[in-house]
Design an enzyme around this catalytic site. Structure first.
Site, PDB file in Angstrom:
ATOM      1  N   ASN A  95      43.522  60.416 -52.843  1.00  0.00           N
ATOM      2  CA  ASN A  95      44.444  60.287 -51.703  1.00  0.00           C
ATOM      3  C   ASN A  95      45.919  60.337 -52.080  1.00  0.00           C
ATOM      4  O   ASN A  95      46.775  60.374 -51.201  1.00  0.00           O
ATOM      5  CB  ASN A  95      44.184  58.965 -50.973  1.00  0.00           C
ATOM      6  CG  ASN A  95      42.821  58.962 -50.307  1.00  0.00           C
ATOM      7  OD1 ASN A  95      42.265  60.018 -50.017  1.00  0.00           O
ATOM      8  ND2 ASN A  95      42.274  57.788 -50.093  1.00  0.00           N
ATOM      9  N   LYS A 135      49.544  61.716 -53.780  1.00  0.00           N
ATOM     10  CA  LYS A 135      50.242  63.002 -53.852  1.00  0.00           C
ATOM     11  C   LYS A 135      50.089  63.602 -55.243  1.00  0.00           C
ATOM     12  O   LYS A 135      50.115  62.882 -56.238  1.00  0.00           O
ATOM     13  CB  LYS A 135      51.734  62.778 -53.568  1.00  0.00           C
ATOM     14  CG  LYS A 135      52.593  64.018 -53.721  1.00  0.00           C
ATOM     15  CD  LYS A 135      54.042  63.707 -53.379  1.00  0.00           C
ATOM     16  CE  LYS A 135      54.991  64.810 -53.801  1.00  0.00           C
ATOM     17  NZ  LYS A 135      54.819  66.049 -53.036  1.00  0.00           N
ATOM     18  N   LYS A 144      47.986  66.729 -55.943  1.00  0.00           N
ATOM     19  CA  LYS A 144      46.851  67.639 -56.175  1.00  0.00           C
ATOM     20  C   LYS A 144      47.298  69.103 -56.170  1.00  0.00           C
ATOM     21  O   LYS A 144      47.059  69.840 -57.132  1.00  0.00           O
ATOM     22  CB  LYS A 144      45.770  67.396 -55.104  1.00  0.00           C
ATOM     23  CG  LYS A 144      45.240  65.959 -55.141  1.00  0.00           C
ATOM     24  CD  LYS A 144      44.283  65.657 -54.010  1.00  0.00           C
ATOM     25  CE  LYS A 144      44.941  65.589 -52.651  1.00  0.00           C
ATOM     26  NZ  LYS A 144      45.887  64.461 -52.505  1.00  0.00           N
ATOM     27  N   THR A 145      47.956  69.490 -55.096  1.00  0.00           N
ATOM     28  CA  THR A 145      48.444  70.871 -55.036  1.00  0.00           C
ATOM     29  C   THR A 145      49.548  71.072 -56.075  1.00  0.00           C
ATOM     30  O   THR A 145      49.626  72.130 -56.719  1.00  0.00           O
ATOM     31  CB  THR A 145      48.937  71.209 -53.611  1.00  0.00           C
ATOM     32  OG1 THR A 145      47.820  71.086 -52.722  1.00  0.00           O
ATOM     33  CG2 THR A 145      49.498  72.606 -53.515  1.00  0.00           C
ATOM     34  N   THR A 146      50.367  70.050 -56.259  1.00  0.00           N
ATOM     35  CA  THR A 146      51.422  70.123 -57.273  1.00  0.00           C
ATOM     36  C   THR A 146      50.840  70.389 -58.655  1.00  0.00           C
ATOM     37  O   THR A 146      51.371  71.217 -59.413  1.00  0.00           O
ATOM     38  CB  THR A 146      52.224  68.799 -57.311  1.00  0.00           C
ATOM     39  OG1 THR A 146      52.660  68.492 -55.986  1.00  0.00           O
ATOM     40  CG2 THR A 146      53.418  68.892 -58.229  1.00  0.00           C
ATOM     41  N   ARG A 201      51.983  77.417 -65.825  1.00  0.00           N
ATOM     42  CA  ARG A 201      51.650  77.446 -67.255  1.00  0.00           C
ATOM     43  C   ARG A 201      50.888  78.732 -67.605  1.00  0.00           C
ATOM     44  O   ARG A 201      51.178  79.401 -68.599  1.00  0.00           O
ATOM     45  CB  ARG A 201      50.812  76.217 -67.595  1.00  0.00           C
ATOM     46  CG  ARG A 201      50.479  76.090 -69.052  1.00  0.00           C
ATOM     47  CD  ARG A 201      49.813  74.757 -69.345  1.00  0.00           C
ATOM     48  NE  ARG A 201      50.749  73.645 -69.334  1.00  0.00           N
ATOM     49  CZ  ARG A 201      50.394  72.357 -69.262  1.00  0.00           C
ATOM     50  NH1 ARG A 201      49.131  72.015 -69.155  1.00  0.00           N
ATOM     51  NH2 ARG A 201      51.306  71.412 -69.295  1.00  0.00           N
ATOM     52  N   PHE A 236      42.145  76.149 -40.720  1.00  0.00           N
ATOM     53  CA  PHE A 236      41.316  75.483 -39.719  1.00  0.00           C
ATOM     54  C   PHE A 236      41.826  74.071 -39.560  1.00  0.00           C
ATOM     55  O   PHE A 236      42.600  73.575 -40.361  1.00  0.00           O
ATOM     56  CB  PHE A 236      39.849  75.483 -40.131  1.00  0.00           C
ATOM     57  CG  PHE A 236      39.592  74.721 -41.382  1.00  0.00           C
ATOM     58  CD1 PHE A 236      39.361  73.367 -41.346  1.00  0.00           C
ATOM     59  CD2 PHE A 236      39.613  75.369 -42.614  1.00  0.00           C
ATOM     60  CE1 PHE A 236      39.150  72.664 -42.513  1.00  0.00           C
ATOM     61  CE2 PHE A 236      39.404  74.668 -43.780  1.00  0.00           C
ATOM     62  CZ  PHE A 236      39.166  73.315 -43.728  1.00  0.00           C
ATOM     63  N   TRP A 289      40.720  70.038 -37.974  1.00  0.00           N
ATOM     64  CA  TRP A 289      39.736  69.150 -37.358  1.00  0.00           C
ATOM     65  C   TRP A 289      40.239  68.676 -36.009  1.00  0.00           C
ATOM     66  O   TRP A 289      39.567  67.970 -35.309  1.00  0.00           O
ATOM     67  CB  TRP A 289      39.414  67.979 -38.292  1.00  0.00           C
ATOM     68  CG  TRP A 289      40.605  67.489 -39.028  1.00  0.00           C
ATOM     69  CD1 TRP A 289      41.417  66.455 -38.687  1.00  0.00           C
ATOM     70  CD2 TRP A 289      41.145  68.032 -40.232  1.00  0.00           C
ATOM     71  NE1 TRP A 289      42.424  66.333 -39.599  1.00  0.00           N
ATOM     72  CE2 TRP A 289      42.284  67.275 -40.557  1.00  0.00           C
ATOM     73  CE3 TRP A 289      40.769  69.093 -41.059  1.00  0.00           C
ATOM     74  CZ2 TRP A 289      43.058  67.550 -41.683  1.00  0.00           C
ATOM     75  CZ3 TRP A 289      41.555  69.360 -42.178  1.00  0.00           C
ATOM     76  CH2 TRP A 289      42.677  68.593 -42.476  1.00  0.00           C
ATOM     77  N   GLU A 328      42.815  73.019 -51.324  1.00  0.00           N
ATOM     78  CA  GLU A 328      42.278  72.309 -50.144  1.00  0.00           C
ATOM     79  C   GLU A 328      40.851  72.772 -49.805  1.00  0.00           C
ATOM     80  O   GLU A 328      40.409  72.621 -48.667  1.00  0.00           O
ATOM     81  CB  GLU A 328      43.182  72.449 -48.898  1.00  0.00           C
ATOM     82  CG  GLU A 328      44.686  72.463 -49.131  1.00  0.00           C
ATOM     83  CD  GLU A 328      45.287  71.141 -49.616  1.00  0.00           C
ATOM     84  OE1 GLU A 328      44.566  70.121 -49.608  1.00  0.00           O
ATOM     85  OE2 GLU A 328      46.462  71.146 -50.013  1.00  0.00           O
TER      86      GLU A 328
END
Ligand code: ATP
Ligand code: MG
Length: 176
Positions: free
Chosen positions: A15, A17, A19-21, A29, A71, A73, A108
């Site tokens: 949860n 911050k 992950k995408t970073t 790299r 998409f 939810w 994601e």
């Protein structure tokens, strides 16, 4: 045997911050080694202005795709969302099968399984049957047990503090 490449399946979940970073960091790299990267975004808008602009500087090595309308939810049209998710997943499967990239980021992707749009086992099967030299990164909250089992590397981003919770608004270069 020296230096034989083994493609890793890596999962950034949790949860907090980052992950995408982290996926963008690995992308950067890999690009530095002249490796080819395909970054597929499953939720529209998860790539922000900063990285979109930066990506243009690497357009010879980096391909970036947004899946459909993304998409949500919140949508009232679940059938359509499932169809869009499936289209996106099939596109990713084709990219994986073509074996043209050193690193493929599926940003994601976990939500497709979380919201039961794609069966988690199907995702795991495609990822584990890839060419063994390809590195794959999957990001998203709530990675399922089977994906975690199949992965070589799993990092959980744990929220300890987030500026939003202290009423600090999104900062340029950090959030977008
Ligand atoms: P980032 O893209 O910044 O690395 P992420 O990929 O780990 O974040 P996502 O779950 O994809 O996080 O959510 C994306 C957005 O939600 C980002 O703008 C991020 O700052 C924000 N966010 C992530 N974690 C938290 C949190 N714990 N509380 C509030 N907002 C968060
Ligand atoms: Mg993210």
């Amino acid at each position: 045997m020296a230096d034989r490449k083994k493609g890793l399946l890596m999962v950034f979940t949790g949860n907090g911050k980052g992950k995408t970073t982290a996926a963008l960091g690995l992308t950067f790299r890999a690009l530095g080694h002249g490796e080819k990267v395909c970054f597929i975004q499953f939720i529209k808008g998860s790539w922000k202005y900063g990285e979109l602009e930066a990506a243009k500087r690497f357009d010879d090595l980096l391909d970036f795709h947004v899946m459909g309308r993304g998409f949500t939810w919140k949508s009232d049209d679940l059938e359509k969302d499932i169809a869009v998710a499936r289209q996106g997943w099939e596109f990713a499967g084709k990219i994986i099968a073509e074996n043209r990239y050193d690193l493929i980021v599926l940003d994601e992707l976990t939500y497709l399984a979380t919201y039961k749009m794609i069966d988690e086992q199907e995702i795991v099967d495609v990822l584990t049957h890839r060419n063994p030299s390809q590195h794959i990164v999957v990001t998203g909250r709530g990675a399922g047990d089977r994906l975690i089992q199949a992965a070589d590397l799993v990092t959980e981003m744990k929220e300890i503090k987030h500026p939003y919770k202290q009423g600090i608004k999104a900062q340029k270069g950090i959030e977008f």
